[in-house]
Enzyme design. Structure first.
Site, PDB file in Angstrom:
ATOM      1  N   ARG A  69     -34.020  21.524  58.677  1.00  0.00           N
ATOM      2  CA  ARG A  69     -33.049  20.491  58.286  1.00  0.00           C
ATOM      3  C   ARG A  69     -33.385  19.161  58.977  1.00  0.00           C
ATOM      4  O   ARG A  69     -33.311  18.109  58.374  1.00  0.00           O
ATOM      5  CB  ARG A  69     -31.622  20.897  58.706  1.00  0.00           C
ATOM      6  CG  ARG A  69     -31.036  22.055  57.961  1.00  0.00           C
ATOM      7  CD  ARG A  69     -30.460  21.689  56.627  1.00  0.00           C
ATOM      8  NE  ARG A  69     -29.296  20.791  56.696  1.00  0.00           N
ATOM      9  CZ  ARG A  69     -28.806  20.152  55.651  1.00  0.00           C
ATOM     10  NH1 ARG A  69     -29.367  20.282  54.468  1.00  0.00           N
ATOM     11  NH2 ARG A  69     -27.752  19.372  55.772  1.00  0.00           N
ATOM     12  N   ASN A 101     -20.985  14.503  58.008  1.00  0.00           N
ATOM     13  CA  ASN A 101     -22.440  14.682  58.023  1.00  0.00           C
ATOM     14  C   ASN A 101     -22.991  14.688  59.444  1.00  0.00           C
ATOM     15  O   ASN A 101     -22.492  13.964  60.304  1.00  0.00           O
ATOM     16  CB  ASN A 101     -23.117  13.578  57.212  1.00  0.00           C
ATOM     17  CG  ASN A 101     -22.678  13.609  55.758  1.00  0.00           C
ATOM     18  OD1 ASN A 101     -22.117  14.602  55.318  1.00  0.00           O
ATOM     19  ND2 ASN A 101     -22.904  12.535  55.031  1.00  0.00           N
ATOM     20  N   VAL A 102     -24.046  15.471  59.637  1.00  0.00           N
ATOM     21  CA  VAL A 102     -24.666  15.559  60.959  1.00  0.00           C
ATOM     22  C   VAL A 102     -25.999  14.800  60.975  1.00  0.00           C
ATOM     23  O   VAL A 102     -26.758  14.878  61.924  1.00  0.00           O
ATOM     24  CB  VAL A 102     -24.889  17.042  61.373  1.00  0.00           C
ATOM     25  CG1 VAL A 102     -23.571  17.796  61.446  1.00  0.00           C
ATOM     26  CG2 VAL A 102     -25.866  17.760  60.425  1.00  0.00           C
ATOM     27  N   HIS A 118     -18.414  16.820  62.495  1.00  0.00           N
ATOM     28  CA  HIS A 118     -19.163  18.086  62.548  1.00  0.00           C
ATOM     29  C   HIS A 118     -20.399  18.005  63.446  1.00  0.00           C
ATOM     30  O   HIS A 118     -21.309  18.814  63.318  1.00  0.00           O
ATOM     31  CB  HIS A 118     -19.547  18.524  61.122  1.00  0.00           C
ATOM     32  CG  HIS A 118     -18.366  18.955  60.310  1.00  0.00           C
ATOM     33  ND1 HIS A 118     -18.387  19.102  58.953  1.00  0.00           N
ATOM     34  CD2 HIS A 118     -17.099  19.274  60.685  1.00  0.00           C
ATOM     35  CE1 HIS A 118     -17.194  19.489  58.517  1.00  0.00           C
ATOM     36  NE2 HIS A 118     -16.391  19.587  59.546  1.00  0.00           N
ATOM     37  N   GLU A 213     -18.573  14.085  40.471  1.00  0.00           N
ATOM     38  CA  GLU A 213     -17.742  14.977  39.658  1.00  0.00           C
ATOM     39  C   GLU A 213     -16.346  15.115  40.258  1.00  0.00           C
ATOM     40  O   GLU A 213     -16.094  14.649  41.367  1.00  0.00           O
ATOM     41  CB  GLU A 213     -18.406  16.350  39.521  1.00  0.00           C
ATOM     42  CG  GLU A 213     -18.655  17.020  40.853  1.00  0.00           C
ATOM     43  CD  GLU A 213     -19.489  18.292  40.746  1.00  0.00           C
ATOM     44  OE1 GLU A 213     -20.272  18.426  39.801  1.00  0.00           O
ATOM     45  OE2 GLU A 213     -19.324  19.138  41.633  1.00  0.00           O
TER      46      GLU A 213
HETATM   47  P1  OAD Z   1     -20.457  19.500  49.775  1.00  0.00           P
HETATM   48  O1  OAD Z   1     -21.842  19.948  49.497  1.00  0.00           O
HETATM   49  O2  OAD Z   1     -19.393  20.523  49.798  1.00  0.00           O
HETATM   50  O3  OAD Z   1     -20.031  18.407  48.697  1.00  0.00           O
HETATM   51  C1  OAD Z   1     -20.868  17.346  48.338  1.00  0.00           C
HETATM   52  C2  OAD Z   1     -20.122  16.491  47.333  1.00  0.00           C
HETATM   53  O4  OAD Z   1     -20.925  15.352  47.060  1.00  0.00           O
HETATM   54  C3  OAD Z   1     -19.847  17.181  46.001  1.00  0.00           C
HETATM   55  O5  OAD Z   1     -18.477  16.978  45.654  1.00  0.00           O
HETATM   56  C4  OAD Z   1     -20.773  16.464  45.025  1.00  0.00           C
HETATM   57  O6  OAD Z   1     -20.217  16.375  43.723  1.00  0.00           O
HETATM   58  C5  OAD Z   1     -20.898  15.107  45.661  1.00  0.00           C
HETATM   59  N1  OAD Z   1     -22.133  14.353  45.360  1.00  0.00           N
HETATM   60  C6  OAD Z   1     -23.395  14.818  45.196  1.00  0.00           C
HETATM   61  N2  OAD Z   1     -24.256  13.812  45.010  1.00  0.00           N
HETATM   62  C7  OAD Z   1     -23.524  12.664  45.051  1.00  0.00           C
HETATM   63  C8  OAD Z   1     -23.842  11.269  44.946  1.00  0.00           C
HETATM   64  N3  OAD Z   1     -25.083  10.837  44.747  1.00  0.00           N
HETATM   65  N4  OAD Z   1     -22.828  10.376  45.047  1.00  0.00           N
HETATM   66  C9  OAD Z   1     -21.542  10.789  45.246  1.00  0.00           C
HETATM   67  N5  OAD Z   1     -21.191  12.081  45.361  1.00  0.00           N
HETATM   68  C10 OAD Z   1     -22.162  13.006  45.279  1.00  0.00           C
HETATM   69  O7  OAD Z   1     -20.526  18.670  51.128  1.00  0.00           O
HETATM   70  P2  OAD Z   1     -19.341  18.306  52.139  1.00  0.00           P
HETATM   71  O8  OAD Z   1     -18.098  17.992  51.411  1.00  0.00           O
HETATM   72  O9  OAD Z   1     -19.892  17.292  53.069  1.00  0.00           O
HETATM   73  O10 OAD Z   1     -19.919  21.727  57.388  1.00  0.00           O
HETATM   74  O11 OAD Z   1     -19.177  19.672  52.898  1.00  0.00           O
HETATM   75  C11 OAD Z   1     -18.289  19.756  53.974  1.00  0.00           C
HETATM   76  C12 OAD Z   1     -18.861  20.627  55.053  1.00  0.00           C
HETATM   77  O12 OAD Z   1     -19.244  21.898  54.500  1.00  0.00           O
HETATM   78  C13 OAD Z   1     -20.151  20.119  55.675  1.00  0.00           C
HETATM   79  O13 OAD Z   1     -19.938  19.141  56.661  1.00  0.00           O
HETATM   80  C14 OAD Z   1     -20.727  21.360  56.261  1.00  0.00           C
HETATM   81  C15 OAD Z   1     -20.511  22.303  55.096  1.00  0.00           C
HETATM   82  O14 OAD Z   1     -20.466  23.626  55.398  1.00  0.00           O
HETATM   83  C16 OAD Z   1     -20.484  22.251  58.488  1.00  0.00           C
HETATM   84  O15 OAD Z   1     -21.674  22.437  58.593  1.00  0.00           O
HETATM   85  C17 OAD Z   1     -19.489  22.570  59.563  1.00  0.00           C
END
Ligand code: OAD
Length: 247
Positions: A69, A101-102, A118, A213
């Site tokens: 990563r 984000n990390v 996180h 979405e």
């Molecule tokens: P997710 O992967 O759950 O969600 C990513 C979001 O970004 C989705 O809703 C996509 O539709 C959207 N997306 C993708 N590409 C995009 C773009 N170009 N512009 C705008 N939106 C876009 O990621 P997080 O919500 O960050 O935790 O997930 C939350 C946590 O779950 C993370 O921090 C991590 C993970 O497990 C830990 O590691 C503790």
């Protein structure tokens, strides 16, 4: 896509703006998201890699994953979405970025006030004495140990762990007191981070979502802007600047 006029109007009178970001904002930098069509949790199980027991059971495997990563993150550069947020900071007096984000990309882009809920993949610490090791680690003789003998782990929040208390407290305070809360590139399903959306709403903030979405919070936000954050956020900045020039 034109930005709806109510978003621009709200921004014009806003004093405090909060961005709440997730993996989607870094997708255009080439860092895969967790969920959705190409999400990494579709292929790998978080239980095997992102929790403390997995680390104790197989630290080598967990470190291989985080070093992989890290290599992606190091190759990545902040994109137009991260840079647009920095532009917001130049225009408005108070802008706070709360990120799940990390990857450190908000800071690398130049954002000044960033709360990391996180953790940060660039930092590490000893599981025994908690000493921090923030430079590059040496893996030549296996998983690195601290001088006290404890294993060194990445400073990221794993499933089942508490969020960094001070970062969460500051984030809650920001969500309670902002005029506009922009939810960018997050599925908003991971708690307690996602609770900040509801905190902002119940304290009267205007909620704007930027995502490709619909998400869990699409029904409660004031406006959903569907599209890539690297396109939509610069567009908002452009429209705000245009209005200021014409004034
Ligand atoms: P997710 O992967 O759950 O969600 C990513 C979001 O970004 C989705 O809703 C996509 O539709 C959207 N997306 C993708 N590409 C995009 C773009 N170009 N512009 C705008 N939106 C876009 O990621 P997080 O919500 O960050 O935790 O997930 C939350 C946590 O779950 C993370 O921090 C991590 C993970 O497990 C830990 O590691 C503790």
């Amino acid at each position: 896509m034109d930005i709806p006029s109510n978003v621009i109007e709200k921004l014009q009178s806003a004093k405090k703006i909060v961005f709440f970001s997730g993996a989607g904002i870094s997708a255009e930098s080439g860092i895969p998201t967790f969920r959705g069509k190409d999400g990494i949790w579709n292929k790998l199980s978080p239980e095997e890699l992102a929790n403390f027991n997995a680390f104790i059971k197989n630290p080598k495997l967990v470190w291989e994953w985080y070093n992989y990563r890290k290599s992606i993150v190091h190759q990545a550069k902040p994109n137009l979405g991260h840079l647009a947020i920095v532009e917001f900071e130049n225009i408005f007096s108070e802008v706070i970025v709360i990120t799940q984000n990390v990857d450190n990309l908000h800071r690398r882009a130049g954002s000044k006030k960033v709360y990391e809920l996180h953790g940060n993949i660039e930092r590490n610490f000893c599981i025994k004495c908690k000493k921090h090791y923030d430079g590059d680690l040496d893996f030549q003789e296996g998983v690195p140990n601290c001088s006290c003998g404890g294993l060194i782990r990445p400073d990221v929040v794993w499933f089942g762990e508490m969020l960094p208390a001070e970062q969460f407290r500051l984030s809650e305070k920001a969500a309670q007191s902002c005029d506009i809360f922009l939810i960018v590139g997050t599925s908003a399903v991971v708690y307690p981070a996602a609770s900040l959306v509801y905190t902002a709403k119940s304290n009267g903030a205007f909620l704007v979502e930027v995502n490709i979405e619909e998400t869990e919070v699409s029904t409660i936000v004031d406006v959903s802007l569907f599209g890539e954050s690297g396109k939509i956020l610069p567009k908002i900045v452009e429209q705000i600047k245009q209005i200021r020039i014409n004034k």
